[in-house]
Design an enzyme around this catalytic site. Sequence first.
Site, PDB file in Angstrom:
ATOM      1  N   HIS A 142      18.220 -10.404 -32.013  1.00 26.02           N
ATOM      2  CA  HIS A 142      19.567 -10.872 -32.131  1.00 26.02           C
ATOM      3  C   HIS A 142      19.982 -11.635 -31.061  1.00 26.02           C
ATOM      4  O   HIS A 142      19.990 -11.603 -29.808  1.00 26.02           O
ATOM      5  CB  HIS A 142      20.544  -9.857 -32.015  1.00 26.02           C
ATOM      6  CG  HIS A 142      20.542  -8.806 -33.390  1.00 26.02           C
ATOM      7  ND1 HIS A 142      20.883  -7.325 -33.293  1.00 26.02           N
ATOM      8  CD2 HIS A 142      20.220  -9.109 -34.680  1.00 26.02           C
ATOM      9  CE1 HIS A 142      20.804  -6.750 -34.559  1.00 26.02           C
ATOM     10  NE2 HIS A 142      20.262  -7.680 -35.263  1.00 26.02           N
ATOM     11  N   ALA A 143      20.184 -13.195 -31.874  1.00 25.09           N
ATOM     12  CA  ALA A 143      20.275 -14.073 -30.866  1.00 25.09           C
ATOM     13  C   ALA A 143      21.246 -14.087 -29.762  1.00 25.09           C
ATOM     14  O   ALA A 143      21.153 -14.458 -28.506  1.00 25.09           O
ATOM     15  CB  ALA A 143      20.551 -15.502 -31.692  1.00 25.09           C
ATOM     16  N   GLU A 147      22.327 -11.993 -27.864  1.00 26.10           N
ATOM     17  CA  GLU A 147      22.042 -10.562 -26.929  1.00 26.10           C
ATOM     18  C   GLU A 147      21.568 -11.055 -25.807  1.00 26.10           C
ATOM     19  O   GLU A 147      20.297 -10.700 -25.420  1.00 26.10           O
ATOM     20  CB  GLU A 147      21.590  -9.552 -27.525  1.00 26.10           C
ATOM     21  CG  GLU A 147      22.517  -8.725 -28.742  1.00 26.10           C
ATOM     22  CD  GLU A 147      21.829  -7.787 -29.886  1.00 26.10           C
ATOM     23  OE1 GLU A 147      20.814  -7.345 -29.487  1.00 26.10           O
ATOM     24  OE2 GLU A 147      22.618  -7.347 -30.689  1.00 26.10           O
ATOM     25  N   ARG A 203      23.952 -14.404 -34.497  1.00 24.78           N
ATOM     26  CA  ARG A 203      22.986 -13.158 -34.485  1.00 24.78           C
ATOM     27  C   ARG A 203      21.843 -13.365 -35.270  1.00 24.78           C
ATOM     28  O   ARG A 203      20.958 -12.995 -34.477  1.00 24.78           O
ATOM     29  CB  ARG A 203      24.070 -12.100 -35.114  1.00 24.78           C
ATOM     30  CG  ARG A 203      23.392 -10.945 -35.175  1.00 24.78           C
ATOM     31  CD  ARG A 203      24.236  -9.945 -36.239  1.00 24.78           C
ATOM     32  NE  ARG A 203      23.772  -8.733 -36.519  1.00 24.78           N
ATOM     33  CZ  ARG A 203      23.756  -7.427 -36.126  1.00 24.78           C
ATOM     34  NH1 ARG A 203      24.410  -7.302 -34.880  1.00 24.78           N
ATOM     35  NH2 ARG A 203      23.260  -6.504 -36.593  1.00 24.78           N
ATOM     36  N   ARG A 225      17.326  -6.389 -40.021  1.00 23.29           N
ATOM     37  CA  ARG A 225      17.329  -5.838 -41.230  1.00 23.29           C
ATOM     38  C   ARG A 225      16.407  -6.384 -42.039  1.00 23.29           C
ATOM     39  O   ARG A 225      16.499  -6.318 -43.306  1.00 23.29           O
ATOM     40  CB  ARG A 225      18.785  -6.187 -42.010  1.00 23.29           C
ATOM     41  CG  ARG A 225      20.003  -5.936 -41.160  1.00 23.29           C
ATOM     42  CD  ARG A 225      20.227  -4.226 -41.188  1.00 23.29           C
ATOM     43  NE  ARG A 225      21.666  -4.007 -40.611  1.00 23.29           N
ATOM     44  CZ  ARG A 225      21.774  -4.075 -39.083  1.00 23.29           C
ATOM     45  NH1 ARG A 225      20.750  -4.301 -38.548  1.00 23.29           N
ATOM     46  NH2 ARG A 225      23.109  -3.706 -38.666  1.00 23.29           N
ATOM     47  N   SER A 242      21.629  -5.067 -27.276  1.00 21.47           N
ATOM     48  CA  SER A 242      22.722  -4.880 -26.302  1.00 21.47           C
ATOM     49  C   SER A 242      24.053  -4.988 -27.349  1.00 21.47           C
ATOM     50  O   SER A 242      23.975  -5.745 -28.262  1.00 21.47           O
ATOM     51  CB  SER A 242      22.953  -5.947 -25.275  1.00 21.47           C
ATOM     52  OG  SER A 242      23.128  -6.976 -25.541  1.00 21.47           O
ATOM     53  N   GLU A 268      19.805  -0.052 -26.141  1.00 24.30           N
ATOM     54  CA  GLU A 268      21.139  -0.739 -26.154  1.00 24.30           C
ATOM     55  C   GLU A 268      21.230  -0.946 -24.747  1.00 24.30           C
ATOM     56  O   GLU A 268      21.821   0.225 -24.179  1.00 24.30           O
ATOM     57  CB  GLU A 268      22.004   0.056 -27.043  1.00 24.30           C
ATOM     58  CG  GLU A 268      21.882  -0.154 -28.417  1.00 24.30           C
ATOM     59  CD  GLU A 268      21.882  -1.499 -29.121  1.00 24.30           C
ATOM     60  OE1 GLU A 268      22.595  -2.248 -28.401  1.00 24.30           O
ATOM     61  OE2 GLU A 268      21.918  -1.679 -30.445  1.00 24.30           O
TER      62      GLU A 268
END
Length: 429
Positions: free
Chosen positions: A182-183, A185, A236, A257, A310, A387
Amino acid sequence: MKFLLVLALCAVAYAKHEGYIGWKSYYVGVATDAQAKALEPLIQKYELDFLSHPTKSREGVVLVEPQHQAGFIQDMEAEGITYRIHADDVKRQLEFDDQLIEMQRMSSFTRTAGRQLPYDNYQELEVIDEYLDYIGEKYPDVATVVNAAESFEGRPIKYIKISTTNFEDESKPVIFIDGGIHAREWISPPSVTWAIHKLVEDVTENDLLEKFDWILLPVVNPDGYKFTFTNERFWRKTRSTSSNPLSQICRGADGNRNFDFVWNSIGTSNSPCSDIYAGTSAFSEVETRVVRDILHEHLARMALYLTMHSFGSMILYPWGHDGSLSQNALGLHTVGVAMASAIQSNALPNFPPYTVGNSALVIGYYIAGSSEDYAHSIGVPLSYTYELPGLSSGWDGFHLPPQYIEQVCRETWEGIVVGARRAGDLFRK
């Protein structure tokens, strides 16, 4: 000259964040399972973007666009879900974050005569790639850099293999850690590069280098990661396009996903404009295919897979698509608790304690096509999503302040140490 530099930085920050004019962010709290379920349909109804998801023990943080704020508040009150303002002006808070990061960068530049310290600020993509190449060149006996593929926009997707036996000892378990799927984070890639540092440059746990083979991929999604630094902070997804006409306007897919495990069945969207768009098919994204291929190439010896995300201070394990437990649930939970305990014993008091459990049950919603579930489904016995901590109510912006980056990396490494050793024991049995 200094005044002109400040003006230039302000101009860039304004242009970068003007898309967030009028946005607000809210703390959201759920007290019951019913409230958590009631929140699910509102995510799509109001295009809610959760930076951290609420649990019954901890508030989450959600971004809400201007046109949805009145309806969001009305439905929160109707469902009895608690909410309060996190940032009344998202754009202004992002500019605050930019100033904090730039001040840290200038301070580092002054103290080190221009050599950027790697863990006192967020790491840009080029710095990470250069670091991997440096490690491969300086430590060729243990470290090998692999250019796995080119991203959709042509950037290298690099990972590093660390082994004292060149991955030729079939008795050694393999540990695979990735980050940056996820970009936005930004704390995720440093936690992976720190692990490289501890395995090669500052070896204090010799058994981890001698008894294990390691694969570390700091940035799964280089296109999206770069885009968050230059254009859109909360981006994201990947940056791909497809035959869908909307993809020319709404690029990319959610890498977490896009894996081929009950793909696109729950907790996803068919709209390319959604942040949880599952893609045109499972593994439609080159970035997720790189992770898939690493898992399969070393599956016979893969003892532990960790994917760094995160925020939330959680260690999550399968199954995320329906909340059921795998046949290895006892091992997943006991090793997860051991990792969380090691982190907690090294954490700062203002970091929340880690929660360990099934990802769907802890977060309160189901998702299909995650890397954590996929890895476990093909036979990786211990597969987790970390996370990482952040977004405490005591901080003013959206980022974890730069001075905490090294602390997060250090305490996360302690969890990795325990997880690797426990995974090794289970593997050898």
